[in-house]
Write a protein that holds these residues in place. Structure first.
Motif, PDB file in Angstrom:
ATOM      1  N   UNK A 103     100.308-122.433 -94.051  1.00 44.08           N
ATOM      2  CA  UNK A 103     101.519-121.630 -94.154  1.00 44.08           C
ATOM      3  C   UNK A 103     101.261-120.420 -95.053  1.00 44.08           C
ATOM      4  N   UNK A 104     101.924-119.334 -94.728  1.00 45.27           N
ATOM      5  CA  UNK A 104     101.729-118.066 -95.432  1.00 45.27           C
ATOM      6  C   UNK A 104     103.093-117.544 -95.866  1.00 45.27           C
ATOM      7  N   UNK A 105     103.163-117.105 -97.126  1.00 45.96           N
ATOM      8  CA  UNK A 105     104.386-116.456 -97.593  1.00 45.96           C
ATOM      9  C   UNK A 105     104.329-115.004 -97.147  1.00 45.96           C
ATOM     10  N   UNK A 106     105.397-114.541 -96.564  1.00 46.23           N
ATOM     11  CA  UNK A 106     105.425-113.151 -96.100  1.00 46.23           C
ATOM     12  C   UNK A 106     106.418-112.347 -96.935  1.00 46.23           C
ATOM     13  N   UNK A 107     106.247-111.044 -96.905  1.00 44.95           N
ATOM     14  CA  UNK A 107     107.108-110.149 -97.677  1.00 44.95           C
ATOM     15  C   UNK A 107     108.374-109.785 -96.921  1.00 44.95           C
ATOM     16  N   UNK A 108     108.415-110.122 -95.660  1.00 43.26           N
ATOM     17  CA  UNK A 108     109.556-109.735 -94.848  1.00 43.26           C
ATOM     18  C   UNK A 108     109.278-108.526 -93.981  1.00 43.26           C
ATOM     19  N   UNK A 109     108.279-107.730 -94.358  1.00 42.85           N
ATOM     20  CA  UNK A 109     107.909-106.579 -93.535  1.00 42.85           C
ATOM     21  C   UNK A 109     107.042-107.050 -92.381  1.00 42.85           C
ATOM     22  N   UNK A 110     107.321-106.521 -91.222  1.00 43.24           N
ATOM     23  CA  UNK A 110     106.505-106.845 -90.048  1.00 43.24           C
ATOM     24  C   UNK A 110     105.223-106.022 -90.086  1.00 43.24           C
ATOM     25  N   UNK A 111     104.133-106.618 -89.636  1.00 42.51           N
ATOM     26  CA  UNK A 111     102.859-105.902 -89.556  1.00 42.51           C
ATOM     27  C   UNK A 111     103.015-104.646 -88.715  1.00 42.51           C
ATOM     28  N   UNK A 125      89.578-108.402 -74.129  1.00 42.86           N
ATOM     29  CA  UNK A 125      90.290-108.881 -75.315  1.00 42.86           C
ATOM     30  C   UNK A 125      91.767-109.037 -74.955  1.00 42.86           C
ATOM     31  N   UNK A 126      92.146-110.197 -74.418  1.00 44.01           N
ATOM     32  CA  UNK A 126      93.536-110.362 -73.990  1.00 44.01           C
ATOM     33  C   UNK A 126      94.549-110.428 -75.143  1.00 44.01           C
ATOM     34  N   UNK A 127      94.072-110.751 -76.363  1.00 44.44           N
ATOM     35  CA  UNK A 127      95.003-110.867 -77.496  1.00 44.44           C
ATOM     36  C   UNK A 127      94.262-110.559 -78.788  1.00 44.44           C
ATOM     37  N   UNK A 128      94.908-109.818 -79.663  1.00 40.90           N
ATOM     38  CA  UNK A 128      94.373-109.531 -80.995  1.00 40.90           C
ATOM     39  C   UNK A 128      95.549-109.606 -81.952  1.00 40.90           C
ATOM     40  N   UNK A 129      95.429-110.408 -82.980  1.00 34.23           N
ATOM     41  CA  UNK A 129      96.508-110.595 -83.943  1.00 34.23           C
ATOM     42  C   UNK A 129      96.097-109.965 -85.262  1.00 34.23           C
ATOM     43  N   UNK A 130      97.001-109.208 -85.860  1.00 40.34           N
ATOM     44  CA  UNK A 130      96.722-108.566 -87.149  1.00 40.34           C
ATOM     45  C   UNK A 130      97.754-109.014 -88.172  1.00 40.34           C
ATOM     46  N   UNK A 131      97.314-109.071 -89.412  1.00 37.64           N
ATOM     47  CA  UNK A 131      98.187-109.398 -90.541  1.00 37.64           C
ATOM     48  C   UNK A 131      97.786-108.488 -91.688  1.00 37.64           C
TER      49      UNK A 131
END
Length: 181
Positions: A103-111, A125-131
Motif C-alpha cells: 500500500x502507498x500513501x498518496x498526496x491526493x494529486x493525480x500523476x 507496449x500495451x500498458x505503462x504505469x507511472x507514479x
C-alpha cells in the motif's frame, strides 16, 4: 527531462536478475524465509525446490545467508522472482505465502496532473504505469537493502537504483526511476 548522473548510468537489471546463464536466477535463503515460514535447512530446501521443478544448480554461503542459483525453465516465468519461488516453497511445505504490503500513501494529486506518458507503439507496449514520488534524495542505501541485493549477486549503487532492483527481484516486475526535475 534530464536524468541526474546517477540515474543516467544504465544499470543492466536483466544481468542483475539472471546469472551468466540465461535460465538461472539467484535467490536468498533468508529473503525466502521472510515470505514463507519454513523450517528446512538450505540443503533440504534445495531438494524441495528441485522436486518442484526448480533445479538448484548451486548453494553458496553469502554473509550469514545462502544464495541459491536456480535453473528456471522457459515454461516457469512465474518463478522469475523471489515471490514466485516463495510461492513454490509454500506449496511444497504446506505453508502460507506472506506477500509484503504494497500500500502507498498518496498526496491526493493525480500523476496525470503532474506529468504524462506517451506510448508510441501499443503493440510493443500495451500498458505503462507511472507514479510520481517527490522529496527523494539520492543517497547510500540502508544496510539491510544492500545485504539483500548482495546475497543474490546484485551490486548496490544508491537508494533509488537499489529499490528498483529490489522490487524487480521481489515481485518480478521491472521498475524504472526517472528524475522528475
Amino acid at each position: 527531462r534530464r536524468h541526474t548522473p546517477d540515474l543516467r548510468q544504465r544499470h543492466q537489471v536483466p544481468q542483475a536478475i539472471l546469472t551468466d546463464r540465461s535460465n538461472a536466477l539467484n535467490v536468498s535463503y533468508n529473503w525466502l524465509k521472510e515470505l514463507v515460514e519454513f523450517d528446512c535447512s538450505p540443503e533440504e530446501l534445495a531438494e524441495k525446490l528441485t522436486f518442484a521443478g526448480l533445479e538448484v544448480a548451486s548453494i553458496e554461503p553469502a554473509d550469514g545467508d545462502y544464495s541459491f542459483e536456480l535453473e528456471i525453465t522457459s515454461n516457469r516465468a512465474d518463478c522469475l522472482s523471489i515471490i514466485g519461488v516463495a510461492r513454490e516453497i509454500a506449496a511444497a511445505c504446506g505453508k502460507k505465502l506472506q506477500i509484503p504490503d504494497c500500500s502507498v500513501k498518496t498526496s491526493g494529486k493525480k500523476t496525470s496532473e503532474l506529468t504524462s506518458v506517451e506510448i508510441m507503439d501499443g503493440n510493443l507496449c500495451p500498458r505503462y504505469v507511472a507514479q510520481v514520488i517527490t522529496g527523494v534524495k539520492i543517497a547510500e542505501s540502508p544496510g539491510w537493502l544492500k545485504r539483500k541485493l548482495e546475497a543474490i549477486g546484485v551490486r548496490p549503487v544508491n537508494n533509488v537504483v537499489d529499490v528498483t532492483n529490489y522490487v524487480t527481484m521481489e515481485f518480478g516486475q521491472p521498475l524504472h526511476a526517472f528524475d522528475y526535475d
